[in-house]
Design an enzyme around this catalytic site. Structure first.
Site, PDB file in Angstrom:
ATOM      1  N   THR A 123       0.838  -1.213   0.000  1.00  0.00           N
ATOM      2  CA  THR A 123       0.000   0.000   0.000  1.00  0.00           C
ATOM      3  C   THR A 123       0.871   1.261   0.000  1.00  0.00           C
ATOM      4  O   THR A 123       0.579   2.227  -0.712  1.00  0.00           O
ATOM      5  CB  THR A 123      -0.906  -0.009   1.258  1.00  0.00           C
ATOM      6  N   ASP A 145       3.081  -7.811  10.907  1.00  0.00           N
ATOM      7  CA  ASP A 145       4.414  -8.391  10.674  1.00  0.00           C
ATOM      8  C   ASP A 145       5.538  -7.530  11.255  1.00  0.00           C
ATOM      9  O   ASP A 145       6.650  -8.022  11.443  1.00  0.00           O
ATOM     10  CB  ASP A 145       4.660  -8.564   9.171  1.00  0.00           C
ATOM     11  N   MET A 187       2.375 -16.041  11.747  1.00  0.00           N
ATOM     12  CA  MET A 187       2.510 -15.293  10.493  1.00  0.00           C
ATOM     13  C   MET A 187       3.778 -14.443  10.572  1.00  0.00           C
ATOM     14  O   MET A 187       4.616 -14.664  11.441  1.00  0.00           O
ATOM     15  CB  MET A 187       1.275 -14.435  10.257  1.00  0.00           C
ATOM     16  N   GLY A 188       3.886 -13.474   9.699  1.00  0.00           N
ATOM     17  CA  GLY A 188       5.057 -12.582   9.729  1.00  0.00           C
ATOM     18  C   GLY A 188       5.756 -12.424   8.400  1.00  0.00           C
ATOM     19  O   GLY A 188       6.705 -11.661   8.285  1.00  0.00           O
TER      20      GLY A 188
HETATM   21  O1  F6P Z   1       1.063  -9.107   6.090  1.00  0.00           O
HETATM   22  C1  F6P Z   1       0.145  -9.611   6.989  1.00  0.00           C
HETATM   23  C2  F6P Z   1      -0.088 -11.080   6.753  1.00  0.00           C
HETATM   24  O2  F6P Z   1      -1.014 -11.543   7.711  1.00  0.00           O
HETATM   25  C3  F6P Z   1       1.156 -11.949   6.762  1.00  0.00           C
HETATM   26  O3  F6P Z   1       1.648 -12.199   8.054  1.00  0.00           O
HETATM   27  C4  F6P Z   1       0.671 -13.157   6.010  1.00  0.00           C
HETATM   28  O4  F6P Z   1       1.755 -13.835   5.410  1.00  0.00           O
HETATM   29  C5  F6P Z   1      -0.243 -12.573   4.978  1.00  0.00           C
HETATM   30  O5  F6P Z   1      -0.647 -11.311   5.462  1.00  0.00           O
HETATM   31  C6  F6P Z   1      -1.474 -13.397   4.685  1.00  0.00           C
HETATM   32  O6  F6P Z   1      -2.170 -12.842   3.632  1.00  0.00           O
HETATM   33  P1  F6P Z   1      -3.654 -13.266   3.229  1.00  0.00           P
HETATM   34  O7  F6P Z   1      -4.602 -12.604   4.192  1.00  0.00           O
HETATM   35  O8  F6P Z   1      -3.802 -12.768   1.843  1.00  0.00           O
HETATM   36  O9  F6P Z   1      -3.737 -14.768   3.335  1.00  0.00           O
END
Ligand code: F6P
Length: 367
Positions: A123, A145, A187-188
């Site tokens: 973004t 993240d 996540m991360g």
């Molecule tokens: O960037 C935030 C995040 O939650 C990451 O930690 C993760 O890899 C990704 O977005 C997941 O994306 P989506 O919601 O498209 O599955």
């Protein structure tokens, strides 16, 4: 009301994945604009999707009242809409079109004087590109993240850390009762912040993050060694961005219409199976996934989001565009978007927080 400000009508959008604290920023930007300067505010729906397709709503005080504690975003978001490489619904990357001129036109036709873009690296990159086309843009950094350059911390991270910590706390009881290794995947993306900080807070025995190379020998030595010493359970916290021993990421999903098509996920299940196979300790994996992005923001994130929103508005009033607001030390300051674009803030493997974890006996799978 500020005499020198050329700003009268503000626009705000949220882009990328949702994150606790987005509504708190929207509230702070809009309320500060209305209360202190008498501005009118418009919300652009579903991130850049709404800017491309001219979907905007006027925001009144009642729209932003009572949303401080609310997770998600009242404006909706999109992590696929890219004005410079726009792919219509059902299409894929090859059909991408540059619709950035349309965004500029929609912005101007709406009579907006500034656009606040609240989001992560994708973004903010787009925000910078739009600023280069002449749009008066201010960025606000969000992501669980915590991997954005130019700010010591992003809002949403603290809430996600709390969720990881609570999950690790809860998993301790099953790990202890069944004498198991419980593997918790956070996540991360490519940064290990969430696993690192959540893992330390939850007292993880092993923490694996993308920035520190690990070996299975080391992980098994820790898990097996604990078991032999009478601690018949282990908690292993692993970041989704950790690679397999031969170097590949574990990919959960590919999103064809997304700029960054890869969605990570699954390394935790692989690791639990390996521990199961290579040691005498039974193992299970838990993938925390989107639970980490949900729910009400912590007090810290509410306050940071409010400070970011207010400072973003102040920068707009001062005509300081093409910047993002960031926390540096104890101050919220403007940071040029040019400095932020395309950069990631990863964990320094030798940083003090990693050293603190090592000092209390946590393994990073490299010893
Ligand atoms: O960037 C935030 C995040 O939650 C990451 O930690 C993760 O890899 C990704 O977005 C997941 O994306 P989506 O919601 O498209 O599955």
């Amino acid at each position: 009301m500020s005499a020198k400000s050329a700003v009268k009508r503000i626009g705000v959008l949220t882009g990328g994945g949702d994150c606790p604290g987005l509504n708190a920023v929207i509230r702070a930007v809009v309320k500060t604009g209305m209360i202190e300067y008498g501005f009118e505010a418009y919300g652009i729906l579903d991130g850049y999707e709404g800017l491309v397709n001219n979907r905007m709503v006027k925001l009144e005080n009642e729209d932003v009242s009572g949303i401080l504690t609310l997770g998600g975003t009242i404006l909706g978001t999109s992590n696929t809409a890219h004005p410079f490489e726009y792919v219509a619904e059902g299409g894929d990357a090859e059909d991408a079109q540059d619709l950035s001129d349309r965004c500029v036109e929609n912005f101007r036709n709406a009579g907006l004087d500034v656009l606040f873009c609240i989001g992560g690296d994708g973004t903010l990159n787009i925000a910078h590109q739009l600023a280069q086309k002449g749009l008066p843009i201010i960025g606000v950094p969000k992501t669980i993240d915590n991997d954005l350059y130019g700010t010591d911390v992003t809002f949403g991270f603290d809430t996600a850390v709390q969720i990881v910590t609570e999950a690790v706390d809860r998993l301790h009881t099953t790990a202890m009762s069944h004498h198991r290794a419980m593997v918790v995947e956070t996540m991360g993306r490519y940064a290990g912040w969430l696993a690192l900080v959540g893992g330390i807070a939850g007292g993880g025995d092993v923490i694996l993050i993308p920035e520190i190379p690990y070996t299975m020998e080391s992980v098994c030595r820790v898990v097996g060694g604990r078991s032999k010493r009478g601690k018949r359970f282990s908690i292993v916290v692993i970041s989704e961005g950790v690679r397999l021993p031969h170097g590949d990421y574990v990919v959960r999903q590919r999103v064809a219409e997304s700029h960054d098509q890869i969605r990570l996920g699954g390394i935790g299940v692989w690791l639990a199976n390996e521990i199961d196979a290579l040691t005498s300790v039974e193992s299970r994996a838990v993938v925390l996934g989107h639970i980490q992005r949900g729910g009400t923001p912590t007090a810290y994130d509410r306050v940071l989001a409010t400070r970011f929103g207010r400072e973003a508005l102040v920068e707009a009033v001062e005509g300081n565009f093409d910047v993002m607001v960031g926390l540096q030390g104890t101050e919220v300051v403007p940071v040029p978007l040019a400095e932020v674009a395309g950069r990631q803030r990863l964990v320094d493997p030798d940083c003090e927080i990693v050293r603190a974890a090592r000092s209390v006996g946590t393994s990073f799978g490299d010893d």
